[in-house]
Enzyme design. Sequence first.
Site, short mmCIF file in Angstrom:
data_model
loop_
_atom_site.label_atom_id
_atom_site.label_comp_id
_atom_site.label_asym_id
_atom_site.label_seq_id
_atom_site.Cartn_x
_atom_site.Cartn_y
_atom_site.Cartn_z
N ASN A 9 0.88 -1.17 0.00
CA ASN A 9 0.00 0.00 0.00
C ASN A 9 0.91 1.22 0.00
O ASN A 9 1.50 1.55 1.02
CB ASN A 9 -0.89 -0.04 1.25
N TRP A 10 1.00 1.85 -1.16
CA TRP A 10 1.94 2.97 -1.29
C TRP A 10 1.43 4.26 -0.68
O TRP A 10 2.16 5.25 -0.63
CB TRP A 10 2.29 3.20 -2.76
N LYS A 11 0.17 4.27 -0.28
CA LYS A 11 -0.42 5.50 0.27
C LYS A 11 -0.17 6.66 -0.71
O LYS A 11 -0.19 6.44 -1.91
CB LYS A 11 0.11 5.77 1.67
N HIS A 95 -9.49 1.33 4.93
CA HIS A 95 -8.21 1.48 5.62
C HIS A 95 -8.39 2.45 6.79
O HIS A 95 -9.15 3.40 6.71
CB HIS A 95 -7.16 2.01 4.62
N GLU A 97 -6.69 4.84 7.81
CA GLU A 97 -6.46 6.26 7.50
C GLU A 97 -7.69 6.86 6.83
O GLU A 97 -7.99 8.04 7.01
CB GLU A 97 -5.20 6.41 6.62
N GLU A 167 -5.45 -4.75 10.69
CA GLU A 167 -4.41 -3.74 10.90
C GLU A 167 -4.68 -2.98 12.20
O GLU A 167 -5.48 -2.04 12.21
CB GLU A 167 -4.41 -2.75 9.74
N GLY A 173 2.42 2.47 10.71
CA GLY A 173 3.37 3.57 10.53
C GLY A 173 4.06 3.99 11.82
O GLY A 173 4.71 5.03 11.87
N SER A 213 3.35 -1.91 10.25
CA SER A 213 4.81 -1.96 10.44
C SER A 213 5.42 -3.32 10.10
O SER A 213 6.33 -3.80 10.78
CB SER A 213 5.19 -1.54 11.87
N GLY A 234 2.83 -1.07 4.21
CA GLY A 234 2.90 0.34 3.83
C GLY A 234 4.33 0.74 3.52
O GLY A 234 4.88 0.43 2.46
N GLY A 235 4.97 1.39 4.48
CA GLY A 235 6.30 1.97 4.29
C GLY A 235 7.31 1.05 3.62
O GLY A 235 8.02 1.47 2.69
#
Length: 251
Positions: A9-11, A95, A97, A167, A173, A213, A234-235
Site C-alpha cells: 500500500n503505497w499511500k 483502511h 487512514e 491492521e 506507521g 509496520s 505500507g512503508g
Amino acid sequence: MRKPLIAGNWKMFKSLDQVGTFADDFISRVLDIENTDILLCPPYVYVQSLAQACEGTQVMVGAQNVFWEDEGAYTGEISALMLKSIGAEYSIIGHSERRQFFHETDETVNKRLFASIKADLVPIVCVGETLNDRESGKTFDIIGSQIRQGLEGLGSDMADTLVIAYEPVWAIGTGKTATPQMAQEVHAYIRTVITGLFGKEIAQNMRILYGGSVKGDNIDSLMAQDDIDGALVGGASLDAASFERILRFKG
Ligand code: PGA
C-alpha cells in the site's frame, strides 16, 4: 491451502518517474516468485501505468479505495468500474487512514465492498482496533462489529474472493508491530466470525492479511502463524529491495 497474498500500500507517495524506476527494478527481482500473490496498490493516478508495466508478469495492481457509484456528478471520485477498466484487480477498502481522516464508516465500507464485487475487483476489507480499544479490552468487540457491519448483506456466493486485512491502528506507521501471537489471536477470531457468517469452507479458504509496520525482520515470524495468510505493507513496500525481502518470507 490458502495462497499467501502480500500487498504493498503505497499511500500517497512517489512521482511518476519513481513509479517507473520502481517497476523496472522490482519486476525483475520477483519474477521467479510463484507461491505468493504479489499486489501493488499505488495512488489512483499511477494504476494504469503500473498495470501496463506489470502486464505479462504475475505482479498485480490494485487501488487504495473505490467510490460506490458507477458514474455521476460526484466531483473528485473514482468508480470501481473505472479502476477495473485501467487494470486494477483489487481494491483496499476501509483502511484506518480513510476511517480516521475521511470519515469512512462501516456503512461506507459496505457500499464500497458491493461496488468492488460488482466491478470484479477483489476487495481487501481493513479492520483494526485503536490503542484505546485494546487497552480497554474491546479488541474483539470492535473487530467483530467492523466485520459484521462492513460485510452486511453479503451472500456466501459473493464472499469467496474477499480478503480481510487486520491492521491494529496503533501499529500502522508507528514501528510498533503486534507480536505474532497477538496477531494470530485476532486472525483466529476473525476466522471464527467469518465461519459464523459464511460457513466453515469459506472461512477456511479466506485470506486474512496482517498489516502494521511489517518489515523484512518481522515477516517470517508473522507468516509462521496458522491464520496469517499474508500482509498489507505500507512503508516497507516503497522500496523494491525491502518489499522483495518481505515477499521472500520464510514461514
Ligand atoms: P505500515 O502501513 O506498514 O507503514 O505500518 C501499513 C498500512 O497502513 O497498510
